[in-house]
Design a protein around this motif. Structure first.
Motif, PDB file in Angstrom:
ATOM      1  N   LYS A 186       0.832  -1.220   0.000  1.00 26.30           N
ATOM      2  CA  LYS A 186       0.000   0.000   0.000  1.00 26.30           C
ATOM      3  C   LYS A 186       0.860   1.262   0.000  1.00 26.30           C
ATOM      4  N   LYS A 187       2.109   1.121   0.434  1.00 25.76           N
ATOM      5  CA  LYS A 187       2.988   2.290   0.460  1.00 25.76           C
ATOM      6  C   LYS A 187       3.946   2.292  -0.731  1.00 25.76           C
ATOM      7  N   ASN A 188       3.686   1.363  -1.657  1.00 27.38           N
ATOM      8  CA  ASN A 188       4.503   1.299  -2.862  1.00 27.38           C
ATOM      9  C   ASN A 188       5.969   0.987  -2.567  1.00 27.38           C
ATOM     10  N   ILE A 189       6.184   0.213  -1.515  1.00 24.40           N
ATOM     11  CA  ILE A 189       7.546  -0.235  -1.186  1.00 24.40           C
ATOM     12  C   ILE A 189       7.657  -1.689  -1.653  1.00 24.40           C
ATOM     13  N   PRO A 190       8.682  -2.027  -2.437  1.00 21.11           N
ATOM     14  CA  PRO A 190       8.757  -3.392  -2.965  1.00 21.11           C
ATOM     15  C   PRO A 190       8.861  -4.435  -1.850  1.00 21.11           C
ATOM     16  N   ALA A 191       8.177  -5.549  -2.048  1.00 22.85           N
ATOM     17  CA  ALA A 191       8.232  -6.650  -1.076  1.00 22.85           C
ATOM     18  C   ALA A 191       8.831  -7.870  -1.752  1.00 22.85           C
ATOM     19  N   VAL A 192       9.689  -8.537  -1.007  1.00 20.36           N
ATOM     20  CA  VAL A 192      10.385  -9.729  -1.495  1.00 20.36           C
ATOM     21  C   VAL A 192       9.923 -10.896  -0.641  1.00 20.36           C
ATOM     22  N   HIS A 193       9.390 -11.938  -1.289  1.00 21.98           N
ATOM     23  CA  HIS A 193       8.865 -13.084  -0.533  1.00 21.98           C
ATOM     24  C   HIS A 193       9.749 -14.306  -0.742  1.00 21.98           C
ATOM     25  N   ILE A 194      10.279 -14.798   0.361  1.00 24.75           N
ATOM     26  CA  ILE A 194      11.096 -16.021   0.330  1.00 24.75           C
ATOM     27  C   ILE A 194      10.210 -17.192   0.747  1.00 24.75           C
ATOM     28  N   GLU A 195      10.232 -18.242  -0.058  1.00 24.27           N
ATOM     29  CA  GLU A 195       9.377 -19.428   0.076  1.00 24.27           C
ATOM     30  C   GLU A 195       8.024 -19.157  -0.586  1.00 24.27           C
ATOM     31  N   ALA A 196       8.086 -18.570  -1.764  1.00 19.23           N
ATOM     32  CA  ALA A 196       6.863 -18.256  -2.517  1.00 19.23           C
ATOM     33  C   ALA A 196       6.337 -19.518  -3.211  1.00 19.23           C
ATOM     34  N   GLY A 197       5.070 -19.456  -3.582  1.00 19.91           N
ATOM     35  CA  GLY A 197       4.494 -20.449  -4.506  1.00 19.91           C
ATOM     36  C   GLY A 197       4.094 -21.783  -3.915  1.00 19.91           C
ATOM     37  N   LEU A 198       4.350 -22.025  -2.635  1.00 21.80           N
ATOM     38  CA  LEU A 198       3.916 -23.302  -2.060  1.00 21.80           C
ATOM     39  C   LEU A 198       2.401 -23.259  -1.858  1.00 21.80           C
ATOM     40  N   ARG A 199       1.716 -24.320  -2.226  1.00 24.02           N
ATOM     41  CA  ARG A 199       0.256 -24.360  -2.095  1.00 24.02           C
ATOM     42  C   ARG A 199      -0.210 -25.730  -1.619  1.00 24.02           C
ATOM     43  N   SER A 200      -1.021 -25.726  -0.572  1.00 24.92           N
ATOM     44  CA  SER A 200      -1.674 -26.975  -0.154  1.00 24.92           C
ATOM     45  C   SER A 200      -2.992 -27.148  -0.896  1.00 24.92           C
ATOM     46  N   HIS A 201      -3.478 -26.053  -1.514  1.00 27.12           N
ATOM     47  CA  HIS A 201      -4.787 -26.003  -2.159  1.00 27.12           C
ATOM     48  C   HIS A 201      -5.896 -26.261  -1.146  1.00 27.12           C
ATOM     49  N   ASP A 202      -5.640 -25.952   0.101  1.00 28.50           N
ATOM     50  CA  ASP A 202      -6.625 -26.103   1.172  1.00 28.50           C
ATOM     51  C   ASP A 202      -6.823 -24.727   1.802  1.00 28.50           C
ATOM     52  N   ARG A 203      -7.874 -24.054   1.375  1.00 21.36           N
ATOM     53  CA  ARG A 203      -8.102 -22.675   1.851  1.00 21.36           C
ATOM     54  C   ARG A 203      -8.592 -22.637   3.297  1.00 21.36           C
ATOM     55  N   ALA A 204      -8.831 -23.810   3.894  1.00 19.57           N
ATOM     56  CA  ALA A 204      -9.197 -23.814   5.316  1.00 19.57           C
ATOM     57  C   ALA A 204      -7.968 -23.571   6.200  1.00 19.57           C
ATOM     58  N   MET A 205      -6.786 -23.693   5.607  1.00 24.96           N
ATOM     59  CA  MET A 205      -5.562 -23.427   6.385  1.00 24.96           C
ATOM     60  C   MET A 205      -5.286 -21.930   6.378  1.00 24.96           C
ATOM     61  N   PRO A 206      -5.124 -21.313   7.546  1.00 22.44           N
ATOM     62  CA  PRO A 206      -4.834 -19.872   7.524  1.00 22.44           C
ATOM     63  C   PRO A 206      -3.569 -19.559   6.730  1.00 22.44           C
ATOM     64  N   GLU A 207      -2.604 -20.477   6.762  1.00 24.41           N
ATOM     65  CA  GLU A 207      -1.338 -20.230   6.055  1.00 24.41           C
ATOM     66  C   GLU A 207      -1.548 -20.171   4.544  1.00 24.41           C
ATOM     67  N   GLU A 208      -2.535 -20.932   4.031  1.00 27.20           N
ATOM     68  CA  GLU A 208      -2.762 -20.931   2.581  1.00 27.20           C
ATOM     69  C   GLU A 208      -3.258 -19.558   2.123  1.00 27.20           C
ATOM     70  N   ILE A 209      -4.116 -18.956   2.919  1.00 25.59           N
ATOM     71  CA  ILE A 209      -4.596 -17.600   2.597  1.00 25.59           C
ATOM     72  C   ILE A 209      -3.386 -16.649   2.600  1.00 25.59           C
ATOM     73  N   ASN A 210      -2.551 -16.781   3.615  1.00 27.57           N
ATOM     74  CA  ASN A 210      -1.381 -15.905   3.708  1.00 27.57           C
ATOM     75  C   ASN A 210      -0.457 -16.084   2.504  1.00 27.57           C
ATOM     76  N   ARG A 211      -0.283 -17.333   2.068  1.00 29.75           N
ATOM     77  CA  ARG A 211       0.619 -17.604   0.926  1.00 29.75           C
ATOM     78  C   ARG A 211       0.092 -16.965  -0.353  1.00 29.75           C
ATOM     79  N   VAL A 212      -1.186 -17.225  -0.634  1.00 27.65           N
ATOM     80  CA  VAL A 212      -1.759 -16.760  -1.909  1.00 27.65           C
ATOM     81  C   VAL A 212      -1.705 -15.235  -1.980  1.00 27.65           C
ATOM     82  N   LEU A 213      -2.117 -14.586  -0.895  1.00 27.76           N
ATOM     83  CA  LEU A 213      -2.194 -13.121  -0.913  1.00 27.76           C
ATOM     84  C   LEU A 213      -0.807 -12.496  -0.912  1.00 27.76           C
TER      85      LEU A 213
END
Ligand code: UD1
Length: 398
Positions: A124-151
């Motif tokens: 939101k502040k236009n500061i670049p973000a770098v994500h380490i451990e990107a792209g992992l997916r359980s494909h289970d949206r009931a896991m809070p971590e899956e929401i965090n990963r996708v977003l």
């Protein structure tokens, strides 16, 4: 004069990079990155922010020491709360940090609430973000971590991933592949760094006044960890799992370092009588070097943790994952991991196979070689240079 830093990238001035940690699994991911940032020429300046999502000594301070993580420059001290409260508190307290430091980028790791909260503030502040451990997916949206990963991946600018399937996941979610980079797994950097000092199991048990002969039988011992809300937050599910662990422990003694969430639920649901202390040793959450010692010496591991699935693959120890899905499929395809869910027959059958010597041996996945953080920092430096060079009326480049 131009000082060549790495390959053809000229020397340029870098504003601080804010490195975010919040919860236990973040610490082992960030530690090698910080080391690689200071070993790089020129060093990349870091400001370490701890959100305080995890705060117990067992869950936090011990790990900083074991991993040689520097003390945080800033601690937001958010503590526990519902997901909404915790995420909102982190965001509210992180925004002024960005205002004060004006970083060139932030680095976030993994999939915990701190990861998403800080990435969202930066975006939101236009500061670049770098994500380490990107792209992992359980494909289970009931896991809070899956929401965090996708977003987190959707709003990050540079995405480093640990296994090739992650690239496919990111592509399917419409993320442009010029933002992603395969670097390997920083968790394994920490395993290799820590193994030299891993604590002897007997010493750890002696320190905790636990009789170590329990784990010295011919079959050795198993290690158990449980903390996923889906496994420990409902009384009947937790009861069923503890009953299966009771059955398993009749064949092999179990060492069970207990997450605070799990301990409090076992007590709250009145399930403590299900645990026979002569076969299942309940311990407080363990430090990193103690845990590495337990894992490296184990005959098998039963877990619902993401990190342990990777660590057991790196250590060649058979792992039974008490979940129906994994966001780390390479640990099943190439490593020592088997998904057994919560099914009693599947769990007991798999334990039997392992005790007969038929457990998975596995192999080490591509680029899980202890050098992922170095690759990240080399790429990050080049990437930041490209961004700086693209800035209008740039004065930072000489
Ligand atoms: C968090 C992460 C999870 C990670 C796990 C590792 C999210 C959504 N989840 O789950 O991905 O695998 O950490 O541990 O971010 N508590 C303490 N002391 C602490 C920390 C927590 O007592 O230092 C207790 C509190 O009662 C808290 C509960 O544990 O309410 C859960 O903690 P929380 O950070 O919300 O989630 P975890 O289950 O630890």
């Amino acid at each position: 004069m131009t000082i060549l830093a790495c390959a053809e990238v000229p020397f340029f001035e870098i504003s601080p990079i804010i490195c975010v940690v919040g919860a236990r699994p973040n610490f082992m991911k960030m530690a090698p990155v910080l080391r690689a940032m200071s070993a790089h020429f020129p060093p990349l300046p870091a400001v370490l922010v701890h959100t305080g999502q995890h705060y117990d000594r067992d869950m936090c301070d011990c790990l900083f020491e074991a991993l040689h993580l520097p003390q945080p420059d800033i601690n937001l001290e958010v503590g526990s709360g519902t997901h909404a409260v915790q995420t909102a508190d982190i965001m509210r307290k992180f925004e002024p940090v960005l205002d004060a430091h004006k970083p060139s980028c932030i680095i976030v790791v993994g999939d915990v609430n701190s990861t998403l909260a800080c990435t969202l503030v930066a975006a939101k502040k236009n500061i670049p973000a770098v994500h380490i451990e990107a792209g992992l997916r359980s494909h289970d949206r009931a896991m809070p971590e899956e929401i965090n990963r996708v977003l987190t991946d959707q709003i990050s600018d540079r995405l480093y991933y640990t296994e090739r399937m992650a690239e496919e996941n990111l592509r399917q979610e419409g993320i442009l592949l010029d933002r992603v980079c395969f670097v390997g797994n920083v968790m394994i950097d920490s395993v290799m760094f820590g193994m030299a000092n891993a604590r002897c199991v007997k010493e750890t048990l002696n320190t905790l006044h636990v009789d170590s002969t329990l784990v010295s039988g011919p079959l050795g011992y198993g290690v158990v960890t449980l903390h996923r809300p889906s496994n420990v937050d409902h009384p009947e599910t937790l009861r069923a799992l503890l009953e299966v662990l009771g059955e398993v422990s009749a064949s092999i003694p179990l060492v069970f370092p207990v997450h605070p969430r799990t301990r409090s639920n076992i007590e709250r649901f009145g399930l403590m009588p299900l645990i026979d202390p002569t076969r299942i040793v309940m311990l407080p959450a363990q430090g990193y070097l103690e845990m590495l010692g337990f894992l490296a010496g184990a005959s098998l591991v039963l877990t619902d943790s993401g990190g342990l699935q990777e660590e057991t693959t790196a250590l060649g120890v058979p792992c039974l994952t008490l979940r129906d899905s994994t966001e780390r499929p390479i640990t099943v395809e190439q490593g020592t991991n088997t998904l057994v869910g919560r099914n009693r027959d599947a769990i007991c059958g798999a334990v039997k196979e392992i005790l007969l010597g038929k457990g998975k041996r596995g192999r080490i996945p591509e680029l899980w070689d202890g050098h992922a953080a170095e690759r990240i920092v080399a790429d990050l430096y080049q990437w930041l240079h490209t961004k700086v060079a693209a800035m209008p009326s740039n004065t930072a480049l000489q």
